[in-house]
Every structure is written in C-alpha cells, then in structure tokens.
Design a protein around this motif. Sequence first.
Motif, PDB file in Angstrom:
ATOM      1  N   VAL A 142      44.976  59.530  42.538  1.00 32.46           N
ATOM      2  CA  VAL A 142      44.289  58.522  43.360  1.00 32.46           C
ATOM      3  C   VAL A 142      43.490  57.573  42.475  1.00 32.46           C
ATOM      4  O   VAL A 142      43.546  56.339  42.634  1.00 32.46           O
ATOM      5  CB  VAL A 142      43.365  59.202  44.394  1.00 32.46           C
ATOM      6  N   VAL A 143      42.766  58.140  41.507  1.00 26.13           N
ATOM      7  CA  VAL A 143      41.939  57.318  40.617  1.00 26.13           C
ATOM      8  C   VAL A 143      42.808  56.416  39.735  1.00 26.13           C
ATOM      9  O   VAL A 143      42.500  55.240  39.535  1.00 26.13           O
ATOM     10  CB  VAL A 143      41.027  58.213  39.754  1.00 26.13           C
ATOM     11  N   THR A 144      43.903  56.952  39.200  1.00 23.10           N
ATOM     12  CA  THR A 144      44.785  56.123  38.370  1.00 23.10           C
ATOM     13  C   THR A 144      45.454  55.036  39.208  1.00 23.10           C
ATOM     14  O   THR A 144      45.692  53.927  38.710  1.00 23.10           O
ATOM     15  CB  THR A 144      45.860  56.971  37.673  1.00 23.10           C
ATOM     16  N   ALA A 145      45.750  55.331  40.476  1.00 22.02           N
ATOM     17  CA  ALA A 145      46.316  54.302  41.348  1.00 22.02           C
ATOM     18  C   ALA A 145      45.321  53.151  41.533  1.00 22.02           C
ATOM     19  O   ALA A 145      45.703  51.972  41.497  1.00 22.02           O
ATOM     20  CB  ALA A 145      46.695  54.906  42.703  1.00 22.02           C
ATOM     21  N   LEU A 146      44.042  53.476  41.719  1.00 23.84           N
ATOM     22  CA  LEU A 146      43.009  52.438  41.840  1.00 23.84           C
ATOM     23  C   LEU A 146      42.869  51.651  40.543  1.00 23.84           C
ATOM     24  O   LEU A 146      42.711  50.421  40.556  1.00 23.84           O
ATOM     25  CB  LEU A 146      41.673  53.077  42.209  1.00 23.84           C
ATOM     26  N   MET A 147      42.949  52.355  39.411  1.00 31.90           N
ATOM     27  CA  MET A 147      42.827  51.678  38.123  1.00 31.90           C
ATOM     28  C   MET A 147      43.985  50.715  37.897  1.00 31.90           C
ATOM     29  O   MET A 147      43.791  49.577  37.447  1.00 31.90           O
ATOM     30  CB  MET A 147      42.773  52.714  36.998  1.00 31.90           C
ATOM     31  N   PHE A 148      45.198  51.152  38.224  1.00 31.58           N
ATOM     32  CA  PHE A 148      46.357  50.280  38.020  1.00 31.58           C
ATOM     33  C   PHE A 148      46.449  49.190  39.096  1.00 31.58           C
ATOM     34  O   PHE A 148      47.091  48.160  38.872  1.00 31.58           O
ATOM     35  CB  PHE A 148      47.640  51.105  37.957  1.00 31.58           C
ATOM     36  N   TYR A 149      45.810  49.408  40.235  1.00 36.19           N
ATOM     37  CA  TYR A 149      45.654  48.321  41.200  1.00 36.19           C
ATOM     38  C   TYR A 149      44.821  47.209  40.570  1.00 36.19           C
ATOM     39  O   TYR A 149      45.126  46.013  40.714  1.00 36.19           O
ATOM     40  CB  TYR A 149      44.983  48.835  42.473  1.00 36.19           C
ATOM     41  N   MET A 177      44.566  37.252  40.490  1.00 35.63           N
ATOM     42  CA  MET A 177      44.023  37.176  41.841  1.00 35.63           C
ATOM     43  C   MET A 177      42.498  37.177  41.741  1.00 35.63           C
ATOM     44  O   MET A 177      41.833  38.178  41.979  1.00 35.63           O
ATOM     45  CB  MET A 177      44.514  38.361  42.674  1.00 35.63           C
ATOM     46  N   HIS A 178      41.928  36.052  41.339  1.00 36.19           N
ATOM     47  CA  HIS A 178      40.520  35.980  40.972  1.00 36.19           C
ATOM     48  C   HIS A 178      39.578  36.379  42.105  1.00 36.19           C
ATOM     49  O   HIS A 178      38.519  36.938  41.848  1.00 36.19           O
ATOM     50  CB  HIS A 178      40.192  34.567  40.482  1.00 36.19           C
ATOM     51  N   SER A 179      39.958  36.088  43.329  1.00 36.27           N
ATOM     52  CA  SER A 179      39.071  36.427  44.446  1.00 36.27           C
ATOM     53  C   SER A 179      38.932  37.932  44.641  1.00 36.27           C
ATOM     54  O   SER A 179      37.953  38.415  45.227  1.00 36.27           O
ATOM     55  CB  SER A 179      39.588  35.778  45.735  1.00 36.27           C
ATOM     56  N   GLU A 180      39.925  38.710  44.158  1.00 36.56           N
ATOM     57  CA  GLU A 180      39.900  40.168  44.314  1.00 36.56           C
ATOM     58  C   GLU A 180      39.243  40.881  43.134  1.00 36.56           C
ATOM     59  O   GLU A 180      38.986  42.084  43.200  1.00 36.56           O
ATOM     60  CB  GLU A 180      41.338  40.699  44.469  1.00 36.56           C
ATOM     61  N   VAL A 238      35.992  43.286  43.285  1.00 31.68           N
ATOM     62  CA  VAL A 238      36.260  44.627  43.827  1.00 31.68           C
ATOM     63  C   VAL A 238      37.128  45.429  42.864  1.00 31.68           C
ATOM     64  O   VAL A 238      36.837  46.591  42.552  1.00 31.68           O
ATOM     65  CB  VAL A 238      36.946  44.526  45.208  1.00 31.68           C
ATOM     66  N   SER A 239      38.202  44.803  42.368  1.00 29.57           N
ATOM     67  CA  SER A 239      39.138  45.525  41.506  1.00 29.57           C
ATOM     68  C   SER A 239      38.500  45.918  40.178  1.00 29.57           C
ATOM     69  O   SER A 239      38.793  46.992  39.634  1.00 29.57           O
ATOM     70  CB  SER A 239      40.392  44.689  41.261  1.00 29.57           C
ATOM     71  N   ASP A 240      37.620  45.064  39.645  1.00 29.45           N
ATOM     72  CA  ASP A 240      36.965  45.391  38.375  1.00 29.45           C
ATOM     73  C   ASP A 240      35.994  46.557  38.539  1.00 29.45           C
ATOM     74  O   ASP A 240      35.804  47.352  37.609  1.00 29.45           O
ATOM     75  CB  ASP A 240      36.229  44.167  37.829  1.00 29.45           C
ATOM     76  N   THR A 241      35.394  46.672  39.715  1.00 34.38           N
ATOM     77  CA  THR A 241      34.555  47.839  39.998  1.00 34.38           C
ATOM     78  C   THR A 241      35.405  49.113  40.015  1.00 34.38           C
ATOM     79  O   THR A 241      35.021  50.141  39.447  1.00 34.38           O
ATOM     80  CB  THR A 241      33.839  47.670  41.351  1.00 34.38           C
ATOM     81  N   VAL A 289      28.230  48.046  37.884  1.00 31.62           N
ATOM     82  CA  VAL A 289      29.093  46.854  37.874  1.00 31.62           C
ATOM     83  C   VAL A 289      29.228  46.283  39.281  1.00 31.62           C
ATOM     84  O   VAL A 289      29.129  45.060  39.489  1.00 31.62           O
ATOM     85  CB  VAL A 289      30.474  47.205  37.284  1.00 31.62           C
ATOM     86  N   GLY A 290      29.447  47.139  40.276  1.00 36.33           N
ATOM     87  CA  GLY A 290      29.595  46.667  41.650  1.00 36.33           C
ATOM     88  C   GLY A 290      28.344  45.979  42.169  1.00 36.33           C
ATOM     89  O   GLY A 290      28.433  44.927  42.829  1.00 36.33           O
ATOM     90  N   VAL A 291      27.177  46.542  41.870  1.00 31.44           N
ATOM     91  CA  VAL A 291      25.910  45.950  42.323  1.00 31.44           C
ATOM     92  C   VAL A 291      25.696  44.586  41.663  1.00 31.44           C
ATOM     93  O   VAL A 291      25.294  43.612  42.326  1.00 31.44           O
ATOM     94  CB  VAL A 291      24.733  46.898  42.018  1.00 31.44           C
ATOM     95  N   MET A 292      25.993  44.478  40.376  1.00 37.69           N
ATOM     96  CA  MET A 292      25.789  43.208  39.677  1.00 37.69           C
ATOM     97  C   MET A 292      26.753  42.124  40.172  1.00 37.69           C
ATOM     98  O   MET A 292      26.389  40.955  40.244  1.00 37.69           O
ATOM     99  CB  MET A 292      25.912  43.409  38.170  1.00 37.69           C
ATOM    100  N   TYR A 293      27.970  42.508  40.520  1.00 41.37           N
ATOM    101  CA  TYR A 293      28.889  41.536  41.123  1.00 41.37           C
ATOM    102  C   TYR A 293      28.312  41.018  42.443  1.00 41.37           C
ATOM    103  O   TYR A 293      28.424  39.838  42.768  1.00 41.37           O
ATOM    104  CB  TYR A 293      30.265  42.165  41.373  1.00 41.37           C
ATOM    105  N   ALA A 294      27.705  41.923  43.212  1.00 41.92           N
ATOM    106  CA  ALA A 294      27.141  41.525  44.501  1.00 41.92           C
ATOM    107  C   ALA A 294      25.949  40.590  44.334  1.00 41.92           C
ATOM    108  O   ALA A 294      25.705  39.717  45.181  1.00 41.92           O
ATOM    109  CB  ALA A 294      26.723  42.766  45.290  1.00 41.92           C
TER     110      ALA A 294
END
Length: 456
Positions: free
Chosen positions: A108-115, A124-127, A130-133, A177-182
């Motif tokens: 599951v984690v590797t699937a998220l990483m490769f997503y 896909m800059h708008s995504e 989320v994806s970088d988090t 990382v997620g908080v700083m993006y927000a």
Amino acid sequence: MPRAGSGCLSSKLKMSILISSIINPKLLFTADLRNKSAHKSKMDKLGRTPIRKSPRFLVFLQNRICFMGRLIFSSLPMFVSGFWAILLLCTQIEKYNRSRLVLSLFMVVTALMFYAHCVFFNEMHSEIPVSDTFYSFGVLASYPLFYIFLVSLTSTSQHLRRSWLLLLPAVFLSVTVGVMYALMSADETAEFITRCLYYEQFFDFTGIAHHMAIAHLVIKISFAIIVIYVVVAGMNLLVKYDRHIKSVYSNLEGKTLISFKIFLYLFFFTSVASFAFNIVGRYHFDSTFWALTLPSVVFSVLIFILGLLGLRQSFTFESMNEELEEQDQDSAPQSMPYERDKALAEDLAKRIEKVIEEKQLFLQPNLKVSDLATQLCTNRVYISQAFNYVLQTSFSDYINKKRIEYATRLITTQPEMPVTDIAYDSGFASLNSFYRNFKNINGCSPKVYMRKVDTT
C-alpha cells in the motif's frame, strides 16, 4: 535549444540527430519533419509537386504515443504494488497471517509512493502538494516496512512491536511537509515545486518555502541512513533465523528464507540506485523516455517477485515456536549444560552420536531435535547446546552429513541404483536438498561421483 535553419541538414548534423534519437525519440521525428520541409522547398524551386503527407498528424500521433507510454510506465509500479496489496489483504479473510499483513501494508505504501512518481513525471502540478506528502511518507516508510516484514518472518511478536518505531521519522516528516504545503500560498507552492522538486534548488528560499526545502534535504539524508540500517539489520535477522532453524530441523525444505536473502542483495543494489535517484534528482529521469522506462520496469519486476515470495512463504518463526511449544514437555532450564558442566555436555554429545548411528535416526526425513531429545530423555535445549559447543556444528548440518555418508556407501555398494532412490533412501525429503548437500560435502554432484566409482 537553437532552431535549425530552413536548408537541408548536413550529414554530420543528421548523424548527430540520429544518435541522439536513440536516447530521445522526439529528435528523430523533429529531424524527419525538417527534412521534409527542406525537400518541399527544393521541389518548389524545381517546379515539381512533392508528394503530400500529413506532418501535423505524425506529430500528433508521436505526441500521443509518448504521452501514453510515459503514463503507462510511470504508473506501472503503482499498479503492481496495488495488485499485491489487494491480493495479500484478501488472503487475510481466510486465515490471519501477520507477515502477509505487513507485506500488504508495504505494498500500500509503495503504491502511494509510486503514485507520487506518476504525478511528478506527468507534471500534474495541481496534485503535487498531496502526492509529495505521500512521497515523503512512502520513501521513508517503505524500507522500514520491508524490514518489519522480515522481522515478522524471523522474530518474536515482542521484537515485531518494537520495530514499528522505525516508522516515526516517516510520520513526522510527512506530516511536516503536508502542513507546510497547506500554509504556503499558491505562488509560493508553484515556485517551490518548480525550483526545488524539479530542479533540486534547495537554497535562496524565504519564509515557509525555506523550511520546506530544509525538510526535503532532511528526508534525503534520512533515506540514506534508513537504507543502510535496513540492509545490515535485515541480513543479520536472516542469518540468525537460518542458525535457529538449523538447530531444530534436519529437513529445511520450505523453511529457509534463501529467496529473501537473495532478494535482500537485490534490494541493496536498488537501494543504492534509489539513493542516487534521490541525490541526483528525479527530474533527470524525466529527460528521456528510456530513462523513465527502465527504472520503472526494474522496480515493477522486483515488487512482483517480492509479492510472489511473500504469498508462497508459509513457514515462519512464529509457526516454528507454536510447533515447539506443542512438543516441549518441560520449559527450557535457565542454566545450560555446557555452561554449568562441560563434562556433562561432552557425555551428552557422545550419547547423541551413538543413538543416531545405532538407530540410524538420520534416515527419517522429518527428524527434529525434539525427536532426538525424546530418544535420550532430555531437553531439546541441551541437545542444541551439545551440537553447538561440543560437536561444533548445527543439528541440521550434522544429520545431513550422516545422510550423505550413507548415500555415498549406497553409490559404492549399489552403483546401479537410481539417484532418486538413493536420495530418498538416505533420508532426504527432496532431490534438490540431496544434490545441494552432496555437492557441499563431496565437492561434486552425485552423477559425477557415480562416474568416478564406475571408472575405479
């Protein structure tokens, strides 16, 4: 990149474009269109009508093929990981298996990483926030989860619980990382994505973007430390596990983790590649189609092999403990015989050798150390200590050596006997085990040894 002139291309330039096109197919299509343009101009001067073709359609078709190829290969590891995550979770419905559950979490984690990889390489800059988090969590959690999977195969539940602490850096840094993006504005986010993520520029930022760049540097350094720890600690786990099962079983078929040891070596090389991948920067792999395709295929194959090995591995340290608990009548003593009395351990070793030889216990394919303990009316821990300290070998190696000695006598006295019959009559449960042990002890295969016997 400067534009080419409108005239015909020189031979050297054509050769340069042809060689470059092997690396980047787009250049070949560009050169082709420019050649057609030059050819059209030449035909117009001569008053001839060239054969009309559709360059716009070719460009459109080429762009669509490149886009689809990039999309397919950049997402391939994600789909392979997702497939195994679903399949391994489905096996939990029939029967709970802790190692498969851990492996499914790894998938599951590797699937998220490769997503996140897919989003990055397809721009896909708008995504990306989320994806970088997800990527920050996945790149730091995937290797610890692989180590936790090895722990679930080779260690006790107590050790397994402690190993989950390895996920703390991944949780902390990904949340950061997620908080700083927000908190960043849209302009800050766009500038950070372009400069830091795509071109690896970590300095000259201000405000929150400066702290975000530092966080990504910390992630890279943490990744390197985690990779080294997982490879070294994982190999130690497998070595200890092999030593343990050799002290309990004579037949190791289906019990060893040789496949995972080989995979760990492969994992090490991919770890080095992944480390270089993070140091060099992901944007370098975006420059050509093949630079993206090759790593994608390699990771997909490795993930598929790992999923298959995890699905097929049924024997674990936990199942061994359950089996031993059922067989043990008494708990292991606190004081080992060798530590308390060397003479007692030496006497037990002589009794072990005598009963194995007289009753030919080594001919039993599934002989266990507990069976030998029952024959001698003692504890299996005492038996293991006698093998390790006095006989200077493991229970498994000693029994298999006796089996090979017996097989060698059969070959000498009955040279017409088939190899298969010799293997099973000698106490081996499989031909693979017989061939492997015979070559390790005698230095050649059974058939080569047979030919030597025939010639003498």
